[in-house]
Design a protein around this motif. Structure first.
Motif, PDB file in Angstrom:
ATOM      1  N   SER A  14      55.621  27.723  38.973  1.00  0.00           N
ATOM      2  CA  SER A  14      54.993  26.572  39.607  1.00  0.00           C
ATOM      3  C   SER A  14      55.832  25.339  39.280  1.00  0.00           C
ATOM      4  N   ARG A  63      50.200  32.001  44.788  1.00  0.00           N
ATOM      5  CA  ARG A  63      49.184  33.035  44.540  1.00  0.00           C
ATOM      6  C   ARG A  63      49.767  34.436  44.555  1.00  0.00           C
ATOM      7  N   ASP A 100      42.261  37.430  44.819  1.00  0.00           N
ATOM      8  CA  ASP A 100      43.290  36.571  44.233  1.00  0.00           C
ATOM      9  C   ASP A 100      43.481  36.895  42.750  1.00  0.00           C
ATOM     10  N   ILE A 137      46.131  35.730  41.027  1.00  0.00           N
ATOM     11  CA  ILE A 137      46.469  34.377  40.569  1.00  0.00           C
ATOM     12  C   ILE A 137      46.336  33.456  41.777  1.00  0.00           C
ATOM     13  N   LYS A 138      45.841  32.231  41.534  1.00  0.00           N
ATOM     14  CA  LYS A 138      45.822  31.215  42.585  1.00  0.00           C
ATOM     15  C   LYS A 138      45.939  29.852  41.922  1.00  0.00           C
ATOM     16  N   LEU A 139      47.029  29.142  42.246  1.00  0.00           N
ATOM     17  CA  LEU A 139      47.312  27.849  41.617  1.00  0.00           C
ATOM     18  C   LEU A 139      47.200  26.730  42.637  1.00  0.00           C
ATOM     19  N   LEU A 184      53.153  31.334  35.259  1.00  0.00           N
ATOM     20  CA  LEU A 184      51.990  32.190  35.034  1.00  0.00           C
ATOM     21  C   LEU A 184      52.295  33.596  35.536  1.00  0.00           C
ATOM     22  N   THR A 185      51.721  34.587  34.884  1.00  0.00           N
ATOM     23  CA  THR A 185      51.980  35.974  35.272  1.00  0.00           C
ATOM     24  C   THR A 185      50.697  36.667  35.707  1.00  0.00           C
ATOM     25  N   GLY A 186      50.862  37.616  36.601  1.00  0.00           N
ATOM     26  CA  GLY A 186      49.775  38.476  37.031  1.00  0.00           C
ATOM     27  C   GLY A 186      50.318  39.859  37.321  1.00  0.00           C
TER      28      GLY A 186
END
Length: 372
Positions: free
Chosen positions: A105, A311, A322, A324-326, A335-337
């Motif tokens: 991000s 995302r 989702d 991840i959703k930023l 960020l990790t997912g």
């Protein structure tokens, strides 16, 4: 631009290649080929170029060719715009098909970060900026990510060799958009995949570039304001990569709106990666959420944090879709997912069987009635 013009007109000196005191890495030849051909636009690695570069690599380093190397997949559907790439796995013991993806991000502003590059390719290439990049790369490594995805217009050509070295040593795929390259009065918006792979005991990573297939109307107008042109390439392609049991492809920003591109990916991809610099997040959110179900695949979208909606979205119900959703923020962060491709495949393969069982049960009157 002056460096690119001079370097692009150079040819490799055979005598120096024969007596070079060090090993010439495969990614260095890929970079040389790209810088030599980028002003032609499109995809510089089609029509046998991948095989040609590997042949030059083995000849330059006086080593034997291996059957286990990155190669084009010739079994692609006819008239497909996707270039099939098969990347051998370095770690053969990895078979769980669970992948951790790191989303970068990053705040990218059109006026402060994108437009100035058209006149000054070294704009904002400061030690502090590079330190931020290294921090993100090392954080992704520490967290065990197999992918790092950056937004459109982020990667500077000047730093690619170091990023590739990181990708090769750690076997992490790095995906994102290059900053504008300019030749004369024409700008080129290139997408890049730094794809690692293994051959025997050796690690490699190669940069796969291709120009944006369709420049957005707003992008064309903004470039025209700077008296710079852009042209959609004639050989429109994207990469379709098989690696570690995962099949993934990519579209860059405005390309996601092309319904024909998404249609061609049906039944072929487990993961679609979309770097972008996009204001209209609501429009793209609708496309992402429909695409993940239409293709029954995961979609990774990474936008500048100025507009947000980066995302990882999966083909699940509304509550869990989702991963991840930023949304927004000025601070650069990572960020990790995780995505489970094996579970995705099992659900895909069992869907029709379960439907037939439910249909039979409904016909026989044994299917439980849903509560009101």
């Amino acid at each position: 631009q002056e460096f690119v013009a001079v370097f692009g007109s150079c040819k490799l000196d055979q005598e120096k290649l024969d007596f070079a005191p060090r090993f010439i890495h495969l990614e260095e030849l890929y970079l040389w080929m790209f810088i030599s051909k980028y002003s032609e636009g499109g995809n510089p690695y089609v029509k046998g170029m991948i095989e040609y570069i590997y042949s030059e690599f083995t000849k330059t380093n006086h080593i034997e060719k291996s059957d286990v190397t990155i190669a084009e997949n010739e079994a692609m559907p006819e008239n497909s715009f996707m270039q099939g790439i098969v990347a051998p796995t370095f770690c053969k013991s990895r078979n769980n098909k669970r992948f951790k993806i790191a989303l970068a991000s990053i705040y990218i502003d059109e006026e402060k970060d994108v437009v100035p590059v058209l006149k000054n390719p070294h704009h904002n290439l400061t030690p502090s900026r590079k330190a931020e990049l290294y921090t993100m790369l090392n954080e992704a490594k520490t967290k065990g990510a197999q992918f790092i995805v950056f937004p459109e217009f982020f990667m500077p050509l000047q730093w690619l060799n170091e990023i590739l070295t990181f990708s090769r040593k750690n076997q992490i795929a790095i995906i994102g958009g290059l900053r504008y390259l300019v030749s004369g009065n024409r700008a080129y918006n290139y997408f890049s995949v730094m794809q690692p792979f293994g051959s025997g005991f050796y690690k490699y990573s190669v940069p796969l570039f291709r120009e944006k297939n369709y420049y957005a109307p707003a992008e064309v107008i903004e470039l025209a304001r700077e008296h710079i042109d852009c042209v959609d390439p004639e050989n429109k392609t994207t990469h379709y990569i098989s690696w570690n049991g995962l099949r993934y492809s990519s579209l860059m920003c405005y390309e996601l709106t092309n319904i024909e591109y998404r249609y061609q990916m049906r039944g072929l991809v487990d993961l679609l990666v979309v770097p972008e610099l996009n204001k209209d997040t609501n429009y793209f959110a609708n496309i992402v959420e429909s695409t993940t179900r239409d293709l029954h695949s995961f979609v990774v979208q990474v936008n500048t944090s100025k507009y947000g909606d980066s995302r990882i979205t999966g083909p699940y119900n509304t509550l869990f879709k989702d991963i991840i959703k930023l949304k927004g923020g000025e601070d650069n962060m990572l960020l990790t997912g995780s995505i489970d491709v094996m579970e995705l495949e099992q659900n895909r393969n069992s869907y029709m069987k379960e439907m037939e069982e439910k249909k039979k049960a409904a016909w026989d009157g044994t299917l439980p009635t849903k509560p009101p």
